[in-house]
Design an enzyme around this catalytic site. Sequence first.
Site, PDB file in Angstrom:
ATOM      1  N   HIS A   1       0.241  -3.958   6.016  1.00 50.40           N
ATOM      2  CA  HIS A   1      -1.149  -3.959   6.909  1.00 50.40           C
ATOM      3  C   HIS A   1      -2.227  -5.042   6.186  1.00 50.40           C
ATOM      4  O   HIS A   1      -3.557  -4.768   7.242  1.00 50.40           O
ATOM      5  CB  HIS A   1      -0.917  -3.133   7.013  1.00 50.40           C
ATOM      6  CG  HIS A   1      -1.631  -1.726   6.575  1.00 50.40           C
ATOM      7  ND1 HIS A   1      -0.705  -0.933   5.580  1.00 50.40           N
ATOM      8  CD2 HIS A   1      -2.673  -1.562   5.984  1.00 50.40           C
ATOM      9  CE1 HIS A   1      -0.522  -0.134   4.862  1.00 50.40           C
ATOM     10  NE2 HIS A   1      -2.556  -0.389   4.682  1.00 50.40           N
ATOM     11  N   GLU A   2      -2.088  -4.808   4.790  1.00 50.18           N
ATOM     12  CA  GLU A   2      -2.909  -5.796   4.288  1.00 50.18           C
ATOM     13  C   GLU A   2      -3.122  -7.549   4.149  1.00 50.18           C
ATOM     14  O   GLU A   2      -1.807  -7.517   3.368  1.00 50.18           O
ATOM     15  CB  GLU A   2      -3.318  -4.785   3.155  1.00 50.18           C
ATOM     16  CG  GLU A   2      -3.420  -3.137   2.904  1.00 50.18           C
ATOM     17  CD  GLU A   2      -3.307  -2.540   1.746  1.00 50.18           C
ATOM     18  OE1 GLU A   2      -2.996  -2.992   0.489  1.00 50.18           O
ATOM     19  OE2 GLU A   2      -3.654  -1.465   1.887  1.00 50.18           O
TER      20      GLU A   2
ATOM     21  N   ILE B   1      -6.819   2.424  -5.186  1.00 55.55           N
ATOM     22  CA  ILE B   1      -8.494   2.795  -4.189  1.00 55.55           C
ATOM     23  C   ILE B   1      -9.702   3.124  -5.412  1.00 55.55           C
ATOM     24  O   ILE B   1     -10.807   3.061  -5.038  1.00 55.55           O
ATOM     25  CB  ILE B   1      -7.995   3.985  -3.548  1.00 55.55           C
ATOM     26  CG1 ILE B   1      -7.419   3.564  -1.941  1.00 55.55           C
ATOM     27  CG2 ILE B   1      -9.137   4.587  -2.662  1.00 55.55           C
ATOM     28  CD1 ILE B   1      -7.134   2.569  -0.616  1.00 55.55           C
TER      29      ILE B   1
ATOM     30  N   CYS C   1       0.998  -1.482   0.015  1.00 53.74           N
ATOM     31  CA  CYS C   1       0.050  -0.345  -0.040  1.00 53.74           C
ATOM     32  C   CYS C   1       0.978   1.331  -0.025  1.00 53.74           C
ATOM     33  O   CYS C   1       2.195   1.126   0.205  1.00 53.74           O
ATOM     34  CB  CYS C   1      -1.053  -0.287   1.290  1.00 53.74           C
ATOM     35  SG  CYS C   1      -1.622   1.477   1.742  1.00 53.74           S
TER      36      CYS C   1
ATOM     37  N   THR D   1       0.817   4.164   1.950  1.00 49.81           N
ATOM     38  CA  THR D   1       1.606   3.363   3.463  1.00 49.81           C
ATOM     39  C   THR D   1       3.129   2.696   3.491  1.00 49.81           C
ATOM     40  O   THR D   1       3.911   3.668   4.705  1.00 49.81           O
ATOM     41  CB  THR D   1       0.621   3.553   4.491  1.00 49.81           C
ATOM     42  OG1 THR D   1      -1.049   4.232   4.657  1.00 49.81           O
ATOM     43  CG2 THR D   1       1.335   4.012   5.935  1.00 49.81           C
TER      44      THR D   1
ATOM     45  N   CYS E   1     -11.856   5.474  16.381  1.00 50.27           N
ATOM     46  CA  CYS E   1     -11.223   5.685  18.149  1.00 50.27           C
ATOM     47  C   CYS E   1     -10.578   6.697  18.355  1.00 50.27           C
ATOM     48  O   CYS E   1      -9.844   7.094  17.330  1.00 50.27           O
ATOM     49  CB  CYS E   1     -11.249   4.374  18.203  1.00 50.27           C
ATOM     50  SG  CYS E   1     -10.156   4.298  19.644  1.00 50.27           S
TER      51      CYS E   1
ATOM     52  N   CYS F   1      -9.509   1.107  21.045  1.00 47.12           N
ATOM     53  CA  CYS F   1      -9.058   0.631  22.234  1.00 47.12           C
ATOM     54  C   CYS F   1     -10.342   0.695  23.016  1.00 47.12           C
ATOM     55  O   CYS F   1      -9.835  -0.547  24.169  1.00 47.12           O
ATOM     56  CB  CYS F   1      -8.894   2.197  22.831  1.00 47.12           C
ATOM     57  SG  CYS F   1      -9.949   3.447  23.420  1.00 47.12           S
TER      58      CYS F   1
ATOM     59  N   HIS G   1       5.540   5.415   1.703  1.00 45.43           N
ATOM     60  CA  HIS G   1       5.691   5.884   2.777  1.00 45.43           C
ATOM     61  C   HIS G   1       7.207   5.568   3.662  1.00 45.43           C
ATOM     62  O   HIS G   1       7.625   6.605   4.156  1.00 45.43           O
ATOM     63  CB  HIS G   1       4.565   6.754   3.728  1.00 45.43           C
ATOM     64  CG  HIS G   1       3.427   7.009   2.683  1.00 45.43           C
ATOM     65  ND1 HIS G   1       4.244   8.054   1.547  1.00 45.43           N
ATOM     66  CD2 HIS G   1       3.021   7.636   2.667  1.00 45.43           C
ATOM     67  CE1 HIS G   1       3.008   7.998   0.103  1.00 45.43           C
ATOM     68  NE2 HIS G   1       1.825   8.687   1.739  1.00 45.43           N
TER      69      HIS G   1
ATOM     70  N   ILE H   1     -13.912  10.411   4.686  1.00 49.38           N
ATOM     71  CA  ILE H   1     -13.535   8.740   4.634  1.00 49.38           C
ATOM     72  C   ILE H   1     -12.764   7.666   5.428  1.00 49.38           C
ATOM     73  O   ILE H   1     -11.551   8.191   4.374  1.00 49.38           O
ATOM     74  CB  ILE H   1     -14.138   7.583   2.842  1.00 49.38           C
ATOM     75  CG1 ILE H   1     -15.177   8.145   2.866  1.00 49.38           C
ATOM     76  CG2 ILE H   1     -13.910   6.434   3.447  1.00 49.38           C
ATOM     77  CD1 ILE H   1     -16.709   7.425   3.356  1.00 49.38           C
TER      78      ILE H   1
ATOM     79  N   CYS I   1     -13.484   4.390  24.671  1.00 45.28           N
ATOM     80  CA  CYS I   1     -13.497   5.486  24.237  1.00 45.28           C
ATOM     81  C   CYS I   1     -15.149   5.345  24.013  1.00 45.28           C
ATOM     82  O   CYS I   1     -15.201   4.926  23.733  1.00 45.28           O
ATOM     83  CB  CYS I   1     -12.335   6.543  23.697  1.00 45.28           C
ATOM     84  SG  CYS I   1     -12.965   5.801  21.322  1.00 45.28           S
TER      85      CYS I   1
HETATM   86  N1  LIG Z   1      -9.060   7.923   3.908  1.00 45.39           N
HETATM   87  C1  LIG Z   1      -8.464   6.646   3.652  1.00 45.39           C
HETATM   88  O1  LIG Z   1      -8.992   5.493   4.469  1.00 45.39           O
HETATM   89  C2  LIG Z   1      -7.019   5.945   2.911  1.00 45.39           C
HETATM   90  C3  LIG Z   1      -6.728   4.697   2.634  1.00 45.39           C
HETATM   91  C4  LIG Z   1      -5.821   4.275   1.604  1.00 45.39           C
HETATM   92  C5  LIG Z   1      -5.333   5.384   0.850  1.00 45.39           C
HETATM   93  N2  LIG Z   1      -6.025   6.431   1.058  1.00 45.39           N
HETATM   94  C6  LIG Z   1      -5.207   7.981  -0.256  1.00 45.39           C
HETATM   95  O2  LIG Z   1      -5.933   7.521  -1.142  1.00 45.39           O
HETATM   96  C7  LIG Z   1      -5.369   7.647  -2.375  1.00 45.39           C
HETATM   97  C8  LIG Z   1      -5.552   6.835  -3.518  1.00 45.39           C
HETATM   98  O3  LIG Z   1      -4.768   5.849  -3.102  1.00 45.39           O
HETATM   99  P1  LIG Z   1      -3.844   5.439  -3.142  1.00 45.39           P
HETATM  100  O4  LIG Z   1      -2.932   4.045  -2.866  1.00 45.39           O
HETATM  101  O5  LIG Z   1      -4.474   4.861  -4.626  1.00 45.39           O
HETATM  102  O6  LIG Z   1      -2.492   6.046  -4.670  1.00 45.39           O
HETATM  103  P2  LIG Z   1      -1.796   6.368  -5.889  1.00 45.39           P
HETATM  104  O7  LIG Z   1      -1.154   7.032  -5.301  1.00 45.39           O
HETATM  105  O8  LIG Z   1      -1.742   4.736  -6.227  1.00 45.39           O
HETATM  106  O9  LIG Z   1      -3.444   6.288  -6.597  1.00 45.39           O
HETATM  107  C9  LIG Z   1      -3.337   7.864  -7.088  1.00 45.39           C
HETATM  108  C10 LIG Z   1      -3.680   7.895  -8.398  1.00 45.39           C
HETATM  109  O10 LIG Z   1      -4.069   9.415  -8.757  1.00 45.39           O
HETATM  110  C11 LIG Z   1      -3.488   9.774  -9.853  1.00 45.39           C
HETATM  111  N3  LIG Z   1      -3.375  11.167  -9.989  1.00 45.39           N
HETATM  112  C12 LIG Z   1      -2.448  11.946  -9.224  1.00 45.39           C
HETATM  113  N4  LIG Z   1      -2.760  13.704 -10.085  1.00 45.39           N
HETATM  114  C13 LIG Z   1      -4.444  13.620 -10.468  1.00 45.39           C
HETATM  115  C14 LIG Z   1      -4.950  14.434 -10.777  1.00 45.39           C
HETATM  116  N5  LIG Z   1      -4.619  14.972 -11.245  1.00 45.39           N
HETATM  117  N6  LIG Z   1      -6.184  13.549 -11.834  1.00 45.39           N
HETATM  118  C15 LIG Z   1      -6.120  12.619 -11.253  1.00 45.39           C
HETATM  119  N7  LIG Z   1      -5.603  11.369 -11.785  1.00 45.39           N
HETATM  120  C16 LIG Z   1      -4.791  12.130 -11.233  1.00 45.39           C
HETATM  121  C17 LIG Z   1      -1.938   9.031 -10.106  1.00 45.39           C
HETATM  122  O11 LIG Z   1      -1.816   8.826 -11.835  1.00 45.39           O
HETATM  123  C18 LIG Z   1      -2.452   7.698  -9.704  1.00 45.39           C
HETATM  124  O12 LIG Z   1      -2.411   6.594 -10.490  1.00 45.39           O
HETATM  125  C19 LIG Z   1      -3.981   8.313  -1.562  1.00 45.39           C
HETATM  126  O13 LIG Z   1      -3.593  10.502  -1.085  1.00 45.39           O
HETATM  127  C20 LIG Z   1      -3.965   6.968  -0.294  1.00 45.39           C
HETATM  128  O14 LIG Z   1      -3.022   8.423   0.905  1.00 45.39           O
HETATM  129  C21 LIG Z   1      -6.353   7.014   1.927  1.00 45.39           C
HETATM  130 ZN   LIG Z   2      -3.301   0.055   3.349  1.00 44.15          ZN
HETATM  131 ZN   LIG Z   3     -11.465   3.448  20.985  1.00 45.23          ZN
END
Ligand SMILES: NC(=O)c1ccc[n+]([C@@H]2O[C@H](COP(=O)([O-])OP(=O)(O)OC[C@H]3O[C@@H](n4cnc5c(N)ncnc54)[C@H](O)[C@@H]3O)[C@@H](O)[C@H]2O)c1
Ligand SMILES: [Zn+2]
Ligand SMILES: [Zn+2]
Length: 351
Positions: A67-68, A179, A41, A43, A111, A97, A46, A291, A100
């Site tokens: 984590h996945e 995603i 993922c 994460t 949480c 936890c 990063h 979300i 909470c």
């Molecule tokens: N909220 C949550 O619980 C949660 C969980 C997982 C991931 N995320 C976040 O969700 C996002 C997507 O995750 P991912 O793993 O698919 O990431 P990823 O980086 O693999 O995919 C992002 C996609 O967006 C595209 N992109 C970039 N700029 C763009 C633009 N201007 N217009 C259209 N597309 C564009 C990229 O080419 C890429 O294919 C990330 O920001 C990630 O941090 C959030």
């Molecule tokens: Zn993940």
């Molecule tokens: Zn809690």
Amino acid sequence: MPRMSAVVKERAGPGVRLIERDIPSAGPGEVIIRVRAAAICGTDVHIYEWNSWAQNAGIKLPIILGHECAGDVVEVGRGVDNLVVGDRVAVDTHIPCGTCRLCHTGRQHICQNLELFGVHTEGCFAQYARVPAACAWPLPQEVTYEVGALFEPLGTAFRGAQVLEPAGKTVAVFGCGPIGLFALASLRALGAARTIAIDVSPTRLELAAKLEADHLINPAGNDLAAVLIALTDGYGVDAFIEASGNTTALSQAFQALMKGGRAAIIGLPEKNLELDVGSDIVFKEATIFGIHGRLMFATWETMQNMVVSGRLQVESVITHRLPLQDFAAGIELARSSSAGKVILLPWQKKE
Ligand SMILES: NC(=O)c1ccc[n+]([C@@H]2O[C@H](COP(=O)([O-])OP(=O)(O)OC[C@H]3O[C@@H](n4cnc5c(N)ncnc54)[C@H](O)[C@@H]3O)[C@@H](O)[C@H]2O)c1
Ligand SMILES: [Zn+2]
Ligand SMILES: [Zn+2]
């Protein structure tokens, strides 16, 4: 002490190593799983890069990444009464936890004292992983380990699609990384009339095409909001899912949203967003959902039913399967925008 292979970040700075570690044992409320499939993922990338998010995420080194995942329960700790040895499980990353106000009111996934598996605890890029029993979701035989390993990110996207109530609607998905791809599949399963996949990467748009997105749009060189408004008879899209983490995409998404529309925001932008709150939200009467992961476990149940019934199909998002030893190649693939989901197989021998 028996040993196992694990992908470990040992110290600050870029990089991780495959090393031998003791196999963990289950403490109270925990289980040990034999990890059969784990997915990479953003994460993990990063943490691998040790970027500013990772430096400030409260990570204690050394740590096993990942984590996945899905696997088999091989040991059950004291006080665990929901699982037995031999259960096949997938894991929710959110560790609640349990005490909470949010946990007590059905919102464990946000949480107040939330910790994350593989970020604040040792993760699953290893042959065995220690998992809080509260985070383990039993999988039926019909769900493969590989698909089980996708349930965590799939659940986030599925929930983003659910809150939009997409049946019969035109929904745009900004960003077709894993995603966004899972969101496209979920929207289709939930009855969206039309899906519009938007990404700057042609490879990612090809993956969206495999999921039968109705329109594929590369925003480069286009006035994206105008294109979307033209596609919808001048009204704009009924709803959108933001999964790019790009602020330009997010402001275009709001411009292209129909009055009364819904927005699900999943992407995590690195900078603050400028919006015309009056015209993009207030006068539109837009409904905005943030979300963060999945409901534990209402989202899991519905999503799994859809997967088992065959209505929600996500195998095509998996583009690479690698033995654990090839984690570095896997992380490079996940960093590039050329892959879909990369699966690590901790028990597969390198050829
Ligand atoms: N909220 C949550 O619980 C949660 C969980 C997982 C991931 N995320 C976040 O969700 C996002 C997507 O995750 P991912 O793993 O698919 O990431 P990823 O980086 O693999 O995919 C992002 C996609 O967006 C595209 N992109 C970039 N700029 C763009 C633009 N201007 N217009 C259209 N597309 C564009 C990229 O080419 C890429 O294919 C990330 O920001 C990630 O941090 C959030
Ligand atoms: Zn993940
Ligand atoms: Zn809690």
